[in-house]
Design an enzyme around this catalytic site. Sequence first.
Site, PDB file in Angstrom:
ATOM      1  CG  ASN A 237      17.501  23.545  64.006  1.00  0.00           C
ATOM      2  OD1 ASN A 237      16.683  23.764  63.120  1.00  0.00           O
ATOM      3  ND2 ASN A 237      17.751  24.422  64.979  1.00  0.00           N
ATOM      4  CG  ASP A 306      17.732  24.331  73.353  1.00  0.00           C
ATOM      5  OD1 ASP A 306      16.909  25.262  73.315  1.00  0.00           O
ATOM      6  OD2 ASP A 306      17.422  23.142  73.178  1.00  0.00           O
ATOM      7  CG  ASP A 333      13.241  29.829  76.317  1.00  0.00           C
ATOM      8  OD1 ASP A 333      12.344  30.396  75.638  1.00  0.00           O
ATOM      9  OD2 ASP A 333      13.243  28.616  76.530  1.00  0.00           O
ATOM     10  CE  LYS A 368      10.570  26.815  76.616  1.00  0.00           C
ATOM     11  NZ  LYS A 368      11.370  27.126  75.442  1.00  0.00           N
TER      12      LYS A 368
HETATM   13  N1  CTP Z   1      12.293  28.709  72.046  1.00  0.00           N
HETATM   14  C1  CTP Z   1      12.724  30.024  72.085  1.00  0.00           C
HETATM   15  N2  CTP Z   1      14.010  30.309  72.436  1.00  0.00           N
HETATM   16  C2  CTP Z   1      14.871  29.327  72.741  1.00  0.00           C
HETATM   17  C3  CTP Z   1      14.440  27.988  72.690  1.00  0.00           C
HETATM   18  C4  CTP Z   1      13.149  27.719  72.334  1.00  0.00           C
HETATM   19  O1  CTP Z   1      11.924  30.920  71.800  1.00  0.00           O
HETATM   20  N3  CTP Z   1      16.106  29.645  73.078  1.00  0.00           N
HETATM   21  C5  CTP Z   1      10.901  28.418  71.701  1.00  0.00           C
HETATM   22  C6  CTP Z   1      10.719  27.716  70.394  1.00  0.00           C
HETATM   23  O2  CTP Z   1      10.529  28.632  69.344  1.00  0.00           O
HETATM   24  C7  CTP Z   1       9.480  26.892  70.653  1.00  0.00           C
HETATM   25  C8  CTP Z   1       9.637  26.514  72.100  1.00  0.00           C
HETATM   26  O3  CTP Z   1      10.411  27.540  72.678  1.00  0.00           O
HETATM   27  O4  CTP Z   1       8.308  27.651  70.545  1.00  0.00           O
HETATM   28  C9  CTP Z   1      10.328  25.202  72.225  1.00  0.00           C
HETATM   29  O5  CTP Z   1      10.841  25.074  73.482  1.00  0.00           O
HETATM   30  P1  CTP Z   1      12.136  24.227  73.797  1.00  0.00           P
HETATM   31  O6  CTP Z   1      12.232  24.142  75.261  1.00  0.00           O
HETATM   32  O7  CTP Z   1      13.325  24.673  73.049  1.00  0.00           O
HETATM   33  O8  CTP Z   1      11.706  22.923  73.162  1.00  0.00           O
HETATM   34  P2  CTP Z   1      12.621  21.807  72.961  1.00  0.00           P
HETATM   35  O9  CTP Z   1      13.799  22.190  72.127  1.00  0.00           O
HETATM   36  O10 CTP Z   1      11.746  20.740  72.471  1.00  0.00           O
HETATM   37  O11 CTP Z   1      13.094  21.644  74.476  1.00  0.00           O
HETATM   38  P3  CTP Z   1      13.822  20.482  75.130  1.00  0.00           P
HETATM   39  O12 CTP Z   1      15.124  20.479  74.431  1.00  0.00           O
HETATM   40  O13 CTP Z   1      13.907  20.888  76.551  1.00  0.00           O
HETATM   41  O14 CTP Z   1      12.937  19.328  74.865  1.00  0.00           O
END
Ligand code: CTP
Length: 435
Positions: A237, A306, A333, A368
């Site tokens: 990304n 993700d 996560d 979370k």
């Molecule tokens: N995060 C993490 N590990 C992952 C995914 C996210 O530690 N596998 C952390 C990121 O560093 C950030 C937060 O979680 O602090 C973001 O959450 P996330 O749910 O990934 O946010 P989005 O990507 O915005 O989620 P969504 O796709 O559900 O909107």
Amino acid sequence: MHSYARVPDCVHFWRFVVKAHSSDGDSMTDLRGKRILLGVSGGIAAYKSADLVRRLGDVGAEVRVVMTAGAQEFVRPLTFQAVSGNPVHTSLLDPEAEAAMGHIELARWADGVLIAPASANVIARLANGLADDLLTTLCLATEAPVAIAPAMNRVMWSHPATLANVTRLAERNVTVLGPGDGDQACGEIGSGRMLEPLDLVDGLAGLFPAPALTGLHVLLTAGPTREAIDPVRYISNRSSGRMGFAVAAAAARSGARVTLVTGPVELVTPPGVERVDVESAAQMHQAVMERLVDCSIFIACAAVADYRVATPADAKIKKRNAGMALELVRNPDILADVASVEQPPFTVGFAAETHDLQANAEDKRRRKGVDMIAANWVGRPIGGFEAADNALEVSWEGGRVALESKPKTRLAVELLELIGARYRASRTPDYGAKA
Ligand code: CTP
């Protein structure tokens, strides 16, 4: 999806500025009464350094100016004498000046040294430990922290020789302030402008941290992750890592022991930060979980993928078919896993949202189980991953603060102040009842 590209060898310098005083008066950094030796080297930006002297005076610093021969071609020493109220030092071998305040005395006098503008030449001489004029000699003779504000043509700045010299200085704990991007005196546009005087004042203040987080171990994640498709391709990304690096830098300046687990980024490690380089989300997860012992604060700035490819190919995939499908599986996560360990550190997450910012961020925080969440808009013209500026809506159980748009480096300092305050509050006996 990105095609494979070798991680560039060239370095894009970590740029930071911090603010001198926090808005609530609980200042992390302060220049009041600090004795600043300002080195001015040859460059058109030298004219801005006269304003810098004034700005330093405004925040209570005492300034003495040392000019190189090149600097005197651009600005007269008299200008700096007038604005600093002190004689200007220009020569190593001037018996009169040495009798008044010798170079060793001057080196000892300084609480901090700032070279602004720092030309490519002075950077090269410092990197090589030369002492062939007063300014370089002072930098060798002082035990005070040294900062440089590079200013030069964009091609000179991106030249491997300059980048190597700055890296060398950064490794010796010289703080690199800037450079900024934009129009250059030579008519070109790019990176190499000296930061504005107010930003330099802020950055310099970062050399004198108030030990707000002394004794604490702060663990952070930053940057993107790369999920391999085959040996030469990956899913990633646009995260630049700048926010995470700026927060790590601010934490180190606040006296914390800082560990930064980062995905692939082109940023220099901030002084005093232990850096752990990883590529994939799985590697980042492992690196974080291994380092949780004694961690007081965990800040998840990384844009973690993700999903990862279920079975990355061992060899480069050939384009034999008209189309192809990749099977993806969920990554762990990291933030949620840290928040759910038996005795979790104070946990801070980020939320990047395209709509319903506050509601989505709050939902994420609760889901979370994290203590604090910093939400920002993405997919808008201003702010987000690649922008230099950003704004954050920070919330926790029972509280919320909006940090307005500003450079990520400044934003990081404000965010860290909030985190520090909430961390301390979380250590009070009634916190559990509220949270
Ligand atoms: N995060 C993490 N590990 C992952 C995914 C996210 O530690 N596998 C952390 C990121 O560093 C950030 C937060 O979680 O602090 C973001 O959450 P996330 O749910 O990934 O946010 P989005 O990507 O915005 O989620 P969504 O796709 O559900 O909107």
